[in-house]
Design a protein around this motif. Sequence first.
Motif, short mmCIF file in Angstrom:
data_model
loop_
_atom_site.label_atom_id
_atom_site.label_comp_id
_atom_site.label_asym_id
_atom_site.label_seq_id
_atom_site.Cartn_x
_atom_site.Cartn_y
_atom_site.Cartn_z
N ARG A 1 8.63 5.04 -10.66
CA ARG A 1 8.41 4.37 -12.18
C ARG A 1 7.42 3.30 -11.52
NH1 ARG A 1 12.84 1.10 -14.18
NH2 ARG A 1 11.11 -0.05 -15.44
N MET A 2 7.48 3.03 -10.01
CA MET A 2 5.62 2.16 -10.11
C MET A 2 4.48 3.45 -9.54
SD MET A 2 7.85 -1.02 -7.58
CE MET A 2 7.77 0.42 -6.43
N ASP A 3 4.68 4.41 -9.01
CA ASP A 3 3.69 5.72 -8.80
C ASP A 3 2.89 4.84 -7.74
OD1 ASP A 3 2.06 8.01 -9.46
OD2 ASP A 3 0.71 6.72 -10.26
N ILE A 4 3.53 4.47 -6.50
CA ILE A 4 3.14 4.17 -5.28
C ILE A 4 3.47 5.33 -3.90
CG2 ILE A 4 5.69 3.22 -4.22
CD1 ILE A 4 3.55 0.75 -3.57
N PRO A 5 2.80 5.15 -3.05
CA PRO A 5 2.99 6.49 -2.64
C PRO A 5 4.12 5.47 -1.43
CG PRO A 5 0.41 5.53 -2.00
CD PRO A 5 1.15 4.49 -3.03
N TYR A 6 4.99 6.51 -1.07
CA TYR A 6 6.45 6.74 -0.45
C TYR A 6 6.93 8.31 0.53
CZ TYR A 6 9.73 8.10 -4.12
OH TYR A 6 10.25 9.56 -4.50
N ARG A 7 6.88 7.74 1.17
CA ARG A 7 8.39 8.89 2.02
C ARG A 7 9.50 8.97 2.05
NH1 ARG A 7 4.30 11.13 0.11
NH2 ARG A 7 2.81 11.66 0.85
N VAL A 8 10.10 9.48 1.88
CA VAL A 8 11.63 9.11 2.86
C VAL A 8 11.75 9.88 4.23
CG1 VAL A 8 14.27 10.01 2.59
CG2 VAL A 8 12.45 9.88 0.24
N ASP B 1 0.81 -1.30 -0.05
CA ASP B 1 0.12 0.30 0.31
C ASP B 1 0.82 1.52 0.11
OD1 ASP B 1 -2.69 -1.58 0.47
OD2 ASP B 1 -2.13 -1.58 2.10
N ALA B 2 1.93 1.37 0.64
CA ALA B 2 2.87 2.44 0.95
C ALA B 2 4.49 2.19 0.60
CB ALA B 2 2.01 3.48 1.32
N TYR B 3 5.62 2.30 0.66
CA TYR B 3 6.95 2.72 0.82
C TYR B 3 7.49 3.65 1.97
CZ TYR B 3 8.98 -1.56 -2.00
OH TYR B 3 9.25 -2.37 -2.09
N VAL B 4 8.36 2.93 2.89
CA VAL B 4 9.00 3.98 3.34
C VAL B 4 10.57 3.55 3.24
CG1 VAL B 4 9.60 4.63 5.85
CG2 VAL B 4 7.17 4.49 5.67
N HIS B 5 11.25 5.05 2.47
CA HIS B 5 12.27 4.45 2.29
C HIS B 5 13.50 5.86 3.45
CE1 HIS B 5 15.45 4.33 -0.49
NE2 HIS B 5 16.34 5.30 -0.48
N ILE C 1 14.68 4.57 -5.29
CA ILE C 1 14.26 5.58 -5.09
C ILE C 1 13.72 5.83 -6.36
CG2 ILE C 1 14.19 7.97 -5.17
CD1 ILE C 1 14.20 7.33 -2.73
N GLU C 2 14.79 5.32 -7.35
CA GLU C 2 13.67 5.52 -8.91
C GLU C 2 12.57 4.63 -9.43
OE1 GLU C 2 17.20 5.09 -11.33
OE2 GLU C 2 18.02 6.31 -11.36
N ALA C 3 13.30 3.47 -8.51
CA ALA C 3 11.69 2.10 -8.52
C ALA C 3 10.49 2.98 -8.71
CB ALA C 3 12.19 1.10 -7.89
N LEU C 4 11.12 3.22 -6.77
CA LEU C 4 9.23 3.98 -6.41
C LEU C 4 8.43 4.61 -6.91
CD1 LEU C 4 10.87 4.71 -3.13
CD2 LEU C 4 9.07 2.79 -3.75
#
Length: 265
Positions: A191-198, A154-158, A186-189
């Motif tokens: 490209r996937m157009d998925i919600p993420y936060r650093v 559903d989401a990523y945290v980097h 970061i580039e992959a996130l």
Amino acid sequence: MSALEVPSFKDNPKLKLAISGTYSTGKSTTTEALSIATGIPRTHAKTSRELLVDLVPGKTVMELNAMELVKLGLRRFEERVHNESSGDAFISDGGVFHEWVYFEARMRVGINPGADWWFKGIKKVMGLPVKHFYQRYTDTLGDITRARAKRIYDAYVHLPVEFDMEPDGHRPVSEKFRRLSDDLLIEALERMDIPYRVVGGPIPDRIEKIVKLFDLPVVVPIEEAIEEAQRRVLADIEDLKADARFHEAQRQKSLARRIGYAMRY
């Protein structure tokens, strides 16, 4: 930083959250502590060192050839898929496309980035006739793992690279490899157009930020969760060190054997 709105655990109690980050970013301790603090199960794949004692006995990651690296990556992917098969909420330590990121980085900087310069030089020459095959495999692996990540999480945290790699002699990569892996994640996130936060900073700050971002429950005090996470991570390392097969892989190889390893791409 993704412009997409991140989901709330309160609205989605089956939230599937992945934590990405390359070597020496504190990812495993952060993920373990977050799991303990929130009561949400952590999923992961065993580390390369843990898997190699069975998969490729007697070798370290820095000594593997390309096909052995494929075997290692597929086993880690298999473990992630199996451990993430539940329909309930989980926190993934890494996520399924980490295996692609590390293989892609090896295609760019050399498949044994932590090895001696002469070893890497021989590998580069020996790989000229077959590297195109492994690049095609890597591209396909990327397509499959990114598609699965987009479906599952559903989401990523980097966790970004904020400090130099730990000089403990056990990281099978170079600083160049580590920085490139961070960029690829970061580039992959994106490209996937998925919600993420650093999310950066000390581990206590990270946990507090992630809890706030996703409205996660807190069932164990954060400082207590971090202490327990650090204890568990250290215990896993000590268990591995107690395995005679691990010590056999770590022992210094003869020059002839190392040259033999280098001659096999």
